[in-house]
Design a protein around this motif. Structure first.
Motif: not given
Ligand code: C2E
Ligand code: MG
Ligand code: MG
Length: 743
Positions: A225-235, A215-223
């Motif tokens: 496609t659809h889900p945000s980092v938060g959504e990924v984390r939640k899932a 998540f530390s990478i995903l937080e400073h990269v741009k996703l």
């Protein structure tokens, strides 16, 4: 010559090049998309497979551990510590695990290998997490003093009393063991795989120095496609599969895939940079480009070849249609085609000229056709050099050329034509021949907008007049030429009825004996009594020769002459032979001699009384045929006379070959009689030469006593001319005949 036109080829090539470029671009896009899809599904498949492998291995390990734990429970209570150590060593014989161990609540620990151990903290964790009777699986970071890499620890409780575990049986696997099974190795294609826990912490990675938390990478990269980092984390926290496709890091596109594992809510994660796909696509596109290039070049060569063939055949067609095969210059069709363009409405500033090489036939006859052709080619070359680019010319027929020239005024134009004639004479006369080119020009100054063929007719009319001149054979078209044509048209309209109405009359001009002054014969000369006005033959005979009517007219005159002779004979009047002029056209008319014989028979007149006069030029142009005809006339007893001797190109050879009964010296011989003493010498020489051939010499055009005296002294036999008598009607002639002498 027409230039080959490659314009359509260039246009077509450009369009084709554009289409192919667009095609390659489109193809490249499609390849990239397909490759991306392919890589995505590949990465999804391999990640899922790795996840399955991990679950399977973990399951197996747990089962082995659980079964081993049962064995330990069965032998509870354990008598001695050494028993436990031995048992562990026995179970570890197949070396499935790196290490097997027992951690007992009383603090004792046992290992399958005495050299290995776990930290106290690890042992505490094991006991704590198995206290509830559950299977425990964890990854411990490397314990520097004991392991060079992370280890995976699995543990099951030992619960022989069922309800109060006395400790735990644990197994240690080095991370390499799992990495090997899962195929986690630093990949060439920069594919990264790792296992994370619910918080995103990396548990196991294919990398040497893995990212500690995903998540530390995903937080400073741009996703992307659809889900945000938060959504990924939640899932992930909820144990679902997040639908992630791409993320961008440092400007690089990456695929990202999460697959849940069966243990501890962990996830298998895989990434691969899109760059790698793009490189593959570029490789495919490069190969395709090469293939396209080859096809393109082959196609172009083929196209070029076809175009060349087409241009060649077009060129051939052009040559056949528009080029004069003899001289290589433009032909008449070409001139017609480009005339309007060239003229460009420049009335009063352009002139159409026809020129004709006089007596070109002589060059052909004396030097052969090839030399004649050579002359024509040279003429075309000279014209090509001399004409300005905006002017043009063509060969109209045999020795006739048509030119469209710039025009300012008559004097300068005549000067230019004179210079052209001089150059043609200089450059085109055959080296070994004495015959100089003699050229006549007919000029039409273009003053009005009329069709090309009418301009050509007008230049022709002027040429006809020019050809009649001896020097400076240049004539401009005048309106009188048109009047002449109109008159000729009228004559043509009236000639047939005039013949039927007997408007043509025979006049007779006496031929006088130099020695005695007596009339020895007469020449029949036609006159047209047109509405009471006597038209001279010069005005209609050339036209009748052109339209063939002369054949009928000559026979009519012959018939009139035969009638006169038969009446003289019947009425016992003095009879003298009469000469009839026959046109050159009779020479090629098979009916000629039979018709003459029929008329003579009809009027019962001996053939010896009708002399046939044939002009010199006719004989010379048609030597063989003339010989045949003269032979035929002689066979039936007609005397034959050569008219206008000396007006053309008679050669002594011809005179020797042809058996004439008399030769009539052309009246032009006497033209310069008074002024030029050389003329007398020429006449004298001609007469004495003719006398040696044994023919009767007749001189025509005798207009003075002086001339008559001179000709008699030269030895001429008969005289004809205004001095003795003009051509007169038959009745006047009969009166003259009765006078016995005229001189
Ligand atoms: P040609 O046969 O040479 O006839 C002689 C011409 O010279 C005649 O002109 C005659 O009138 C003319 N002439 C006679 N004496 C003199 C003279 O002293 N001085 C001058 N200057 N001229 C003289 P004509 O009658 O006008 O005939 C011209 C030509 O027409 C003839 O030339 C002949 O070639 C042709 N022609 C005349 N009648 C006939 C005919 O019935 N049939 C054919 N085929 N041609 C004819
Ligand atoms: Mg004559
Ligand atoms: Mg004559």
């Amino acid at each position: 010559m027409q230039k080959i036109s490659f314009r359509p080829f260039i246009i077509f090539s450009s369009i084709a090049a554009l289409a192919i470029t667009a095609g390659i671009f489109f193809y490249w896009r499609q390849v990239t998309i397909l490759l991306e899809q392919d890589v995505r599904s590949h990465i999804a498949d391999t990640t899922k497979e790795s996840a399955r492998d991990f679950d399977r291995v973990a399951d197996t390990d747990r089962e082995i551990l659980a079964t081993t734990a049962l064995s330990f429970e069965d032998s509870y209570p354990w008598k001695e510590d050494s028993f436990l150590s031995e048992m562990l060593a026995r179970f570890d014989q197949n070396e499935h695990f790196h290490l097997l161990g027992l951690a007992l609540k009383d603090g004792r620990t046992f290992y399958s290998s005495p050299s290995s151990s776990l930290s106290a903290e690890a042992l505490r964790d094991i006991l704590k997490n198995t206290a509830n009777g559950k299977f425990y699986f964890t990854v411990r970071p490397r314990e520097k003093e004991k392991y060079t890499s992370s280890i995976l620890v699995q543990a099951v409780p030992l619960d022989p009393n069922e309800g109060a575990p006395v400790g735990a049986l644990f197994a240690v696997q080095k991370e390499d063991y799992y990495k090997k099974i899962l195929g986690f190795s630093p990949a060439e294609n920069e594919e990264k795989s790792f296992i994370i826990d619910r918080s995103g912490n990396t548990i196991l990675s294919s990398e040497e120095n893995p990212t500690p938390n995903v998540f530390s990478i995903l937080e400073h990269v741009k996703l992307d496609t659809h889900p945000s980092v938060g959504e990924v984390r939640k899932a992930i926290l909820q144990g679902e599969s997040p639908l992630v496709g791409y993320y961008t890091e440092d400007g690089l596109h990456n695929f990202l895939q999460f697959v849940p594992l069966a243990i501890n809510g962990w996830y298998m994660v895989a990434t691969i940079p899109v760059k790698h796909v793009e490189e593959q696509a570029a490789q495919v596109a490069k190969l395709s480009l090469i293939l396209f290039g080859v096809v393109f070049v082959v196609f172009y060569c083929l196209l070029f070849f076809i175009m060349r063939l087409r241009e060649d055949s077009k060129q051939q067609l052009f040559t056949t249609a528009f080029v004069d095969s003899l001289t290589g210059a433009d032909n008449f069709n070409r001139m017609c085609e480009q005339f309007d363009n060239k003229l460009d409405g420049l009335y009063h500033q352009a002139a159409l000229v026809i020129f004709d090489i006089n007596k070109f036939k002589v060059i052909n006859d004396l030097h052969g056709y090839e030399r004649g052709n050579e002359v024509l080619k040279r003429v075309a070359q000279v014209l090509q050099q001399e004409l300005a680019p905006e002017e043009c010319f063509c060969r109209l027929s045999a020795d006739n050329f048509v030119l469209l020239l710039e025009y300012k005024d008559r004097p300068s134009f005549l000067k230019r034509l004179k210079a052209l004639a001089t150059q043609l004479k200089r450059d085109c006369t055959l080296e070994d021949s004495r015959i100089m080119l003699d050229i006549s020009f007919g000029i039409y100054e273009i003053t009005e907008e009329i069709p090309f063929y009418i301009m050509l007719d007008r230049a022709h009319l002027a040429l006809d007049r020019a050809k009649q001149r001896t020097f400076d054979k240049c004539e401009f078209y005048e309106t009188a030429d048109r009047t002449r044509i109109v008159t000729e048209q009228q004559i043509e309209n009236n000639m047939a009825s005039a013949l039927a109405n007997k408007e043509f009359e025979v006049f007779l001009q006496p031929k006088c004996d130099f020695a005695t002054g007596q009339i020895r014969g007469a020449e029949a000369l036609v006159r047209w009594n047109h509405d009471g006005h006597m038209v001279r033959p010069d005005e209609f005979i050339p036209l009748f020769e052109r339209n063939g009517f002369i054949l009928q007219l000559d026979m009519f005159i012959l018939e009139e002459v035969a009638r006169v002779l038969s009446q003289w004979r019947k009425n016992n009047k003095p009879v003298v032979p009469l000469a009839v002029n026959f046109s050159r056209l009779h020479l090629n008319d098979a009916r000629f001699i039979p018709q003459m014989r029929r008329i003579m028979a009809q009027y019962d007149v001996p053939t010896s009384l009708v002399e046939a006069e044939i002009t010199e030029s006719v004989i010379f142009n048609n030597l063989e045929r003339a010989q045949e005809v003269i032979g035929g006339l002689h066979l039936y007893g007609f005397p034959v006379s050569m008219d206008d001797f000396g007006s053309g190109y008679s050669s002594l050879n011809v005179l020797k070959e042809l058996k004439f009964d008399s030769i009539k010296l052309d009246k032009e011989f006497l033209a310069g009689f008074g002024e030029n003493p050389r003329a007398q010498k020429v006449i004298q020489g001609a007469i004495s030469m003719l006398k040696t051939l044994g023919v009767k010499v007749i001189t025509e055009g005798v207009e003075s006593r002086e001339q008559a005296e001179f000709l008699r002294a030269c030895g001429a036999d008969l005289a004809q001319g205004y001095f003795f008598s003009r051509p007169v009607t038959v009745s006047t002639f009969e009166q003259l005949l009765a006078k016995k002498t005229l001189w």
